[in-house]
Design a protein around this motif. Structure first.
Motif, PDB file in Angstrom:
ATOM      1  N   GLU A 126       0.839  -1.208   0.000  1.00  0.00           N
ATOM      2  CA  GLU A 126       0.000   0.000   0.000  1.00  0.00           C
ATOM      3  C   GLU A 126       0.873   1.258   0.000  1.00  0.00           C
ATOM      4  O   GLU A 126       0.612   2.204  -0.756  1.00  0.00           O
ATOM      5  N   GLU A 127       1.904   1.262   0.822  1.00  0.00           N
ATOM      6  CA  GLU A 127       2.801   2.423   0.867  1.00  0.00           C
ATOM      7  C   GLU A 127       3.548   2.596  -0.453  1.00  0.00           C
ATOM      8  O   GLU A 127       3.742   3.729  -0.912  1.00  0.00           O
ATOM      9  N   LEU A 128       3.974   1.497  -1.073  1.00  0.00           N
ATOM     10  CA  LEU A 128       4.635   1.599  -2.371  1.00  0.00           C
ATOM     11  C   LEU A 128       3.696   2.209  -3.409  1.00  0.00           C
ATOM     12  O   LEU A 128       4.114   3.015  -4.237  1.00  0.00           O
ATOM     13  N   GLY A 129       2.432   1.847  -3.339  1.00  0.00           N
ATOM     14  CA  GLY A 129       1.438   2.444  -4.227  1.00  0.00           C
ATOM     15  C   GLY A 129       1.317   3.936  -4.000  1.00  0.00           C
ATOM     16  O   GLY A 129       1.201   4.720  -4.958  1.00  0.00           O
ATOM     17  N   GLU A 130       1.341   4.351  -2.756  1.00  0.00           N
ATOM     18  CA  GLU A 130       1.262   5.782  -2.436  1.00  0.00           C
ATOM     19  C   GLU A 130       2.518   6.517  -2.898  1.00  0.00           C
ATOM     20  O   GLU A 130       2.438   7.654  -3.367  1.00  0.00           O
ATOM     21  N   ILE A 131       3.672   5.865  -2.796  1.00  0.00           N
ATOM     22  CA  ILE A 131       4.910   6.455  -3.303  1.00  0.00           C
ATOM     23  C   ILE A 131       4.820   6.599  -4.822  1.00  0.00           C
ATOM     24  O   ILE A 131       5.160   7.660  -5.375  1.00  0.00           O
ATOM     25  N   ALA A 132       4.348   5.566  -5.483  1.00  0.00           N
ATOM     26  CA  ALA A 132       4.197   5.612  -6.946  1.00  0.00           C
ATOM     27  C   ALA A 132       3.252   6.735  -7.355  1.00  0.00           C
ATOM     28  O   ALA A 132       3.519   7.459  -8.326  1.00  0.00           O
ATOM     29  N   GLU A 133       2.199   6.913  -6.613  1.00  0.00           N
ATOM     30  CA  GLU A 133       1.252   7.998  -6.906  1.00  0.00           C
ATOM     31  C   GLU A 133       1.915   9.364  -6.768  1.00  0.00           C
ATOM     32  O   GLU A 133       1.706  10.247  -7.596  1.00  0.00           O
ATOM     33  N   CYS A 134       2.732   9.531  -5.754  1.00  0.00           N
ATOM     34  CA  CYS A 134       3.456  10.798  -5.579  1.00  0.00           C
ATOM     35  C   CYS A 134       4.341  11.087  -6.787  1.00  0.00           C
ATOM     36  O   CYS A 134       4.399  12.218  -7.271  1.00  0.00           O
ATOM     37  N   VAL A 135       5.029  10.057  -7.267  1.00  0.00           N
ATOM     38  CA  VAL A 135       5.965  10.235  -8.376  1.00  0.00           C
ATOM     39  C   VAL A 135       5.223  10.440  -9.693  1.00  0.00           C
ATOM     40  O   VAL A 135       5.514  11.368 -10.444  1.00  0.00           O
ATOM     41  N   THR A 136       4.251   9.578  -9.970  1.00  0.00           N
ATOM     42  CA  THR A 136       3.589   9.621 -11.275  1.00  0.00           C
ATOM     43  C   THR A 136       2.598  10.764 -11.413  1.00  0.00           C
ATOM     44  O   THR A 136       2.325  11.210 -12.522  1.00  0.00           O
ATOM     45  N   LYS A 137       2.077  11.237 -10.293  1.00  0.00           N
ATOM     46  CA  LYS A 137       1.105  12.324 -10.348  1.00  0.00           C
ATOM     47  C   LYS A 137       1.686  13.648  -9.879  1.00  0.00           C
ATOM     48  O   LYS A 137       0.958  14.616  -9.695  1.00  0.00           O
ATOM     49  N   GLY A 138       3.018  13.681  -9.681  1.00  0.00           N
ATOM     50  CA  GLY A 138       3.700  14.922  -9.326  1.00  0.00           C
ATOM     51  C   GLY A 138       3.183  15.574  -8.062  1.00  0.00           C
ATOM     52  O   GLY A 138       2.965  16.777  -8.026  1.00  0.00           O
ATOM     53  N   LYS A 139       3.011  14.778  -7.000  1.00  0.00           N
ATOM     54  CA  LYS A 139       2.448  15.316  -5.757  1.00  0.00           C
ATOM     55  C   LYS A 139       3.452  16.045  -4.881  1.00  0.00           C
ATOM     56  O   LYS A 139       3.125  16.455  -3.781  1.00  0.00           O
ATOM     57  N   GLY A 140       4.682  16.185  -5.349  1.00  0.00           N
ATOM     58  CA  GLY A 140       5.660  16.987  -4.623  1.00  0.00           C
ATOM     59  C   GLY A 140       6.527  16.205  -3.670  1.00  0.00           C
ATOM     60  O   GLY A 140       6.168  15.137  -3.199  1.00  0.00           O
ATOM     61  N   THR A 141       7.673  16.792  -3.368  1.00  0.00           N
ATOM     62  CA  THR A 141       8.676  16.157  -2.525  1.00  0.00           C
ATOM     63  C   THR A 141       8.189  15.965  -1.093  1.00  0.00           C
ATOM     64  O   THR A 141       8.498  14.961  -0.458  1.00  0.00           O
ATOM     65  N   GLU A 142       7.407  16.907  -0.572  1.00  0.00           N
ATOM     66  CA  GLU A 142       6.928  16.790   0.808  1.00  0.00           C
ATOM     67  C   GLU A 142       6.049  15.551   0.972  1.00  0.00           C
ATOM     68  O   GLU A 142       6.199  14.788   1.926  1.00  0.00           O
ATOM     69  N   ASN A 143       5.130  15.332   0.045  1.00  0.00           N
ATOM     70  CA  ASN A 143       4.280  14.146   0.107  1.00  0.00           C
ATOM     71  C   ASN A 143       5.097  12.874  -0.103  1.00  0.00           C
ATOM     72  O   ASN A 143       4.864  11.872   0.570  1.00  0.00           O
ATOM     73  N   LEU A 144       6.037  12.929  -1.023  1.00  0.00           N
ATOM     74  CA  LEU A 144       6.899  11.774  -1.267  1.00  0.00           C
ATOM     75  C   LEU A 144       7.689  11.423  -0.014  1.00  0.00           C
ATOM     76  O   LEU A 144       7.773  10.257   0.373  1.00  0.00           O
ATOM     77  N   ALA A 145       8.244  12.421   0.644  1.00  0.00           N
ATOM     78  CA  ALA A 145       9.019  12.188   1.870  1.00  0.00           C
ATOM     79  C   ALA A 145       8.160  11.524   2.946  1.00  0.00           C
ATOM     80  O   ALA A 145       8.619  10.598   3.630  1.00  0.00           O
ATOM     81  N   GLU A 146       6.926  11.969   3.087  1.00  0.00           N
ATOM     82  CA  GLU A 146       6.035  11.379   4.099  1.00  0.00           C
ATOM     83  C   GLU A 146       5.742   9.916   3.783  1.00  0.00           C
ATOM     84  O   GLU A 146       5.754   9.058   4.676  1.00  0.00           O
TER      85      GLU A 146
END
Length: 109
Positions: free
Chosen positions: A39-59
């Motif tokens: 689930e967390e890997l999916g959320e990381i992928a979403e941050c990267v592929t949807k450009g959700k920003g470094t702050e969200n990626l870090a979390e």
């Protein structure tokens, strides 16, 4: 103990597990932990592929790191030692370009 040390982080996750009785309430069961990591890997992928920003990626990466530390606690292995053992293996490998990107692997021919 230095707050930023591995041992401090491990102790914080261990205290979190104890506070919520992960061991007694199914939180340390490996299939469950695997699902949480996926689930967390999916959320990381979403941050990267949807450009959700470094702050969200870090979390999201921090969530995964916490889960990894917790998995080491639940399974009873020393993640720090496993890290250094794996780094020693990786450092002995050669890199190769695969589809335009560096790949460091055993490259079974």
């Amino acid at each position: 103990m230095n707050r930023d040390s591995y041992d401090s982080m491990l102790a914080a996750v261990r205290a979190f597990h104890e506070k919520h009785d992960f061991k007694g309430r199914g939180g340390e069961e490996m299939t469950y932990r695997l699902a949480l990591m996926a689930e967390e890997l999916g959320e990381i992928a979403e941050c990267v592929t949807k450009g959700k920003g470094t702050e969200n990626l870090a979390e999201e990466v921090a969530d995964l790191y916490i889960l990894l530390l917790g998995t080491a606690i639940a399974a009873g292995f020393d993640l720090k030692q496993a890290f250094w053992d794996k780094m020693a293996k990786l450092e002995s490998r050669t890199g190769r370009m695969v589809n335009g990107r560096i790949r460091v692997s055993e490259f079974r021919e």
